[in-house]
Design a protein around this motif. Structure first.
Motif, PDB file in Angstrom:
ATOM      1  N   THR A 122     -13.603  15.739  -3.394  1.00 28.92           N
ATOM      2  CA  THR A 122     -12.268  15.435  -2.854  1.00 28.92           C
ATOM      3  C   THR A 122     -12.389  14.396  -1.749  1.00 28.92           C
ATOM      4  O   THR A 122     -13.227  14.537  -0.854  1.00 28.92           O
ATOM      5  N   THR A 123     -11.573  13.362  -1.834  1.00 34.49           N
ATOM      6  CA  THR A 123     -11.541  12.342  -0.786  1.00 34.49           C
ATOM      7  C   THR A 123     -10.117  12.151  -0.280  1.00 34.49           C
ATOM      8  O   THR A 123      -9.176  12.101  -1.077  1.00 34.49           O
ATOM      9  N   TYR A 124      -9.978  12.082   1.035  1.00 30.75           N
ATOM     10  CA  TYR A 124      -8.696  11.757   1.666  1.00 30.75           C
ATOM     11  C   TYR A 124      -8.789  10.347   2.237  1.00 30.75           C
ATOM     12  O   TYR A 124      -9.783  10.001   2.878  1.00 30.75           O
ATOM     13  N   PHE A 125      -7.738   9.577   2.025  1.00 26.57           N
ATOM     14  CA  PHE A 125      -7.694   8.198   2.524  1.00 26.57           C
ATOM     15  C   PHE A 125      -6.859   8.154   3.797  1.00 26.57           C
ATOM     16  O   PHE A 125      -5.708   8.595   3.802  1.00 26.57           O
ATOM     17  N   HIS A 126      -7.446   7.628   4.848  1.00 24.46           N
ATOM     18  CA  HIS A 126      -6.750   7.578   6.137  1.00 24.46           C
ATOM     19  C   HIS A 126      -6.314   6.168   6.501  1.00 24.46           C
ATOM     20  O   HIS A 126      -5.900   5.912   7.633  1.00 24.46           O
ATOM     21  N   ALA A 127      -6.450   5.236   5.572  1.00 27.95           N
ATOM     22  CA  ALA A 127      -6.032   3.854   5.797  1.00 27.95           C
ATOM     23  C   ALA A 127      -5.324   3.390   4.529  1.00 27.95           C
ATOM     24  O   ALA A 127      -5.799   3.671   3.425  1.00 27.95           O
ATOM     25  N   ASP A 128      -4.213   2.748   4.663  1.00 32.39           N
ATOM     26  CA  ASP A 128      -3.529   2.237   3.472  1.00 32.39           C
ATOM     27  C   ASP A 128      -3.951   0.801   3.210  1.00 32.39           C
ATOM     28  O   ASP A 128      -4.823   0.252   3.901  1.00 32.39           O
ATOM     29  N   VAL A 129      -3.351   0.189   2.210  1.00 36.09           N
ATOM     30  CA  VAL A 129      -3.792  -1.139   1.790  1.00 36.09           C
ATOM     31  C   VAL A 129      -3.629  -2.168   2.918  1.00 36.09           C
ATOM     32  O   VAL A 129      -4.479  -3.060   3.093  1.00 36.09           O
ATOM     33  N   THR A 130      -2.594  -2.014   3.723  1.00 36.82           N
ATOM     34  CA  THR A 130      -2.380  -2.923   4.865  1.00 36.82           C
ATOM     35  C   THR A 130      -3.461  -2.723   5.925  1.00 36.82           C
ATOM     36  O   THR A 130      -4.006  -3.693   6.462  1.00 36.82           O
ATOM     37  N   ASP A 131      -3.759  -1.471   6.213  1.00 37.47           N
ATOM     38  CA  ASP A 131      -4.812  -1.172   7.191  1.00 37.47           C
ATOM     39  C   ASP A 131      -6.154  -1.745   6.729  1.00 37.47           C
ATOM     40  O   ASP A 131      -6.902  -2.319   7.528  1.00 37.47           O
ATOM     41  N   LEU A 132      -6.460  -1.567   5.445  1.00 36.22           N
ATOM     42  CA  LEU A 132      -7.753  -2.034   4.924  1.00 36.22           C
ATOM     43  C   LEU A 132      -7.817  -3.564   4.915  1.00 36.22           C
ATOM     44  O   LEU A 132      -8.861  -4.149   5.215  1.00 36.22           O
ATOM     45  N   ALA A 133      -6.697  -4.191   4.594  1.00 36.47           N
ATOM     46  CA  ALA A 133      -6.663  -5.663   4.622  1.00 36.47           C
ATOM     47  C   ALA A 133      -6.914  -6.159   6.033  1.00 36.47           C
ATOM     48  O   ALA A 133      -7.633  -7.135   6.252  1.00 36.47           O
ATOM     49  N   ALA A 134      -6.352  -5.459   7.008  1.00 35.09           N
ATOM     50  CA  ALA A 134      -6.537  -5.864   8.415  1.00 35.09           C
ATOM     51  C   ALA A 134      -7.985  -5.680   8.847  1.00 35.09           C
ATOM     52  O   ALA A 134      -8.517  -6.464   9.637  1.00 35.09           O
ATOM     53  N   GLU A 135      -8.656  -4.662   8.331  1.00 32.33           N
ATOM     54  CA  GLU A 135     -10.060  -4.439   8.686  1.00 32.33           C
ATOM     55  C   GLU A 135     -10.931  -5.570   8.129  1.00 32.33           C
ATOM     56  O   GLU A 135     -11.816  -6.071   8.804  1.00 32.33           O
ATOM     57  N   ASP A 136     -10.666  -5.936   6.884  1.00 32.94           N
ATOM     58  CA  ASP A 136     -11.399  -7.030   6.237  1.00 32.94           C
ATOM     59  C   ASP A 136     -12.910  -6.879   6.394  1.00 32.94           C
ATOM     60  O   ASP A 136     -13.580  -7.728   6.982  1.00 32.94           O
ATOM     61  N   ILE A 137     -13.446  -5.812   5.837  1.00 36.08           N
ATOM     62  CA  ILE A 137     -14.865  -5.485   6.013  1.00 36.08           C
ATOM     63  C   ILE A 137     -15.547  -5.310   4.660  1.00 36.08           C
ATOM     64  O   ILE A 137     -14.887  -5.121   3.645  1.00 36.08           O
ATOM     65  N   SER A 138     -16.869  -5.405   4.674  1.00 36.71           N
ATOM     66  CA  SER A 138     -17.596  -5.228   3.419  1.00 36.71           C
ATOM     67  C   SER A 138     -18.636  -4.112   3.517  1.00 36.71           C
ATOM     68  O   SER A 138     -19.471  -3.951   2.635  1.00 36.71           O
ATOM     69  N   ARG A 139     -18.585  -3.356   4.598  1.00 35.12           N
ATOM     70  CA  ARG A 139     -19.467  -2.183   4.673  1.00 35.12           C
ATOM     71  C   ARG A 139     -18.849  -1.125   5.580  1.00 35.12           C
ATOM     72  O   ARG A 139     -17.939  -1.418   6.353  1.00 35.12           O
ATOM     73  N   VAL A 140     -19.363   0.100   5.426  1.00 41.37           N
ATOM     74  CA  VAL A 140     -18.875   1.213   6.241  1.00 41.37           C
ATOM     75  C   VAL A 140     -20.060   1.972   6.818  1.00 41.37           C
ATOM     76  O   VAL A 140     -21.175   1.910   6.295  1.00 41.37           O
ATOM     77  N   LEU A 141     -19.791   2.675   7.913  1.00 45.33           N
ATOM     78  CA  LEU A 141     -20.766   3.631   8.430  1.00 45.33           C
ATOM     79  C   LEU A 141     -20.445   4.969   7.770  1.00 45.33           C
ATOM     80  O   LEU A 141     -19.328   5.483   7.892  1.00 45.33           O
ATOM     81  N   ALA A 142     -21.415   5.489   7.051  1.00 44.32           N
ATOM     82  CA  ALA A 142     -21.191   6.688   6.249  1.00 44.32           C
ATOM     83  C   ALA A 142     -22.006   7.832   6.831  1.00 44.32           C
ATOM     84  O   ALA A 142     -23.215   7.715   7.001  1.00 44.32           O
TER      85      ALA A 142
END
Lengths: 272, 272
Positions: A215-235
């Motif tokens: 199960t995954t919950y998304f805490h950022a929508d498409v606008t939030d993710l576009a604003a981040e503009d990133i290619s990696r995450v800290l997991a």
């Protein structure tokens, strides 16, 4: 004009539209030892929903239950919008191959996310920067080589001398697509399952292992993710318990800037 | 011979067998402000699965997505065994009322849990004993009065002066049925949703709130629970984020002896 070929990930999670039945296929690029990488399967299911003409809003939650081995090749996705409200949609998906039994089933919630009071309770975990860490070496499973893992903590050390006491199940690492790709809901979904089995960390060895429910919950929508503009995450991933052949995993995916993008949990089978 | 009347909880989560369609009903004893207590609905769904003649094994995971308001009265549960393997079963359930639209949908995994290497990574959180804490006073929602809450940490203080800064979303409390009842998978499922909304803690006030999707993993099977023989759990809940009208919750339910019985997570709507 030259058109850029699709990213391997987009190719691996490609779907062909149907009315209620969509088509996808396993990818040799995202192959685990005995079947497709579950994260790619989950992302393919999510893509069929995102691309669906009746879809509205952004993914809020996705639960995928893996029922049976998925064979190399094509699969069908029976996609059903069970209920739509003013601002949310509830979907149900079944994955089958050749009209045979169900290989995976999923439920998803999509939501139109309206602005509200916003507060991140969880603190961004401290981590050495990506640039200062050596990439984890390539391994046999092809899916893992589509990612670059740089471990901050909980470096896998499987196959070394077996531990006397159980090891920590915590790991913290930077994950990005090996061929850089902008982080979106699809890659967050796949990366939710891109942790090594927690049992491997706790035991210090590889054992038979398979995710049962994710199960995954998304805490950022498409606008939030576009604003981040990133290619990696800290997991960051950890486990609470291993008992009677099943163990859990909790995880969080953070933007390099400290924003919590997704949280995830899974229960997995193991043999040990 | 006098037969003991059923516990309120068992009455509230009663189901009547059908072939693939089971019947349940909302309970005034477990009523929230605008609908049934979600934990009772989830437990009723779980009971229909546990009581199903085709069921084998113990509940491993249950995900319930709440789609639409559920009205006072009877509901139908369409129960389908999607896939059965040698040691696991995958179920899908839809809740409807009067043949109308779906009010909730659920997926569940049952498993025959075989003995294995066993290790609890998470540590039992320190807590003052149950006996030393005063019960939380009764409140308006009937469901909450079927439980006894004794707060170790994160005492609700809603409606006091509004906080300047967001408060902690962490709470730790003992939860037991007000009329004592032995803890089983059904009560663990209901107690997974028996936390107050995390947003209430963070904001220090009550705001419109509703669970959208709830997932619980069971880390103890029927034999383990019988061996525990307990009537309350230490329940710990926290939140990671509140953003664009949705916030999450993570939780854990522990036996008084320090055994992790279940972990749970949910995503919920709020208006603030």
């Amino acid at each position: 004009m030259l058109t850029k070929p699709p990213h391997l990930f987009d190719d691996a999670t490609r779907v062909t539209a149907g009315d209620s039945r969509w088509r996808g296929q396993t990818s040799d690029d995202y192959w685990a030892f005995i079947g497709p990488f579950g994260g790619a399967t989950a992302a393919t299911i999510l893509r069929a929903l995102i691309d669906h003409p009746e879809r509205s809003g952004d993914p809020l939650s996705l639960t995928v239950n893996f029922c049976a081995p998925i064979a190399r090749g094509a699969f069908d996705l029976d996609v059903r919008l069970v209920k739509a409200n003013r601002s949310t949609q509830h979907w149900y998906v079944e994955l089958t191959q050749g009209g045979a039994e169900v290989g995976a089933l999923a439920t998803a919630v999509f939501a139109e996310r309206r602005s509200s009071w916003s507060h991140q309770q969880a603190e961004f975990p401290p981590a050495r920067p990506f640039e200062q860490i050596r990439p984890f070496p390539r391994i046999k499973a092809s899916w893992a080589n589509q990612y670059e893992f740089r471990f901050v903590e909980g470096d896998p050390d499987f196959g070394a001398a077996k531990k006397d006491a159980p090891g920590s199940a915590l790991s913290k690492c930077w994950i990005g697509d090996r061929v850089p790709r902008k982080i979106d809901a699809l890659s967050l979904m796949a990366m939710s399952d891109a942790f090594f089995g927690r049992i491997f960390h706790a035991r210090g060895e590889l054992v038979p292992f398979g995710t049962v429910s994710l199960t995954t919950y998304f805490h950022a929508d498409v606008t939030d993710l576009a604003a981040e503009d990133i290619s990696r995450v800290l997991a960051v991933a950890d486990a609470n318990i291993f008992h009677k052949s099943y163990g859990d995993q909790t995880g969080a995916l953070w933007s390099p800037g400290g924003r919590l993008l997704a949280t995830t949990t899974q229960i997995a089978y193991f043999k040990a």
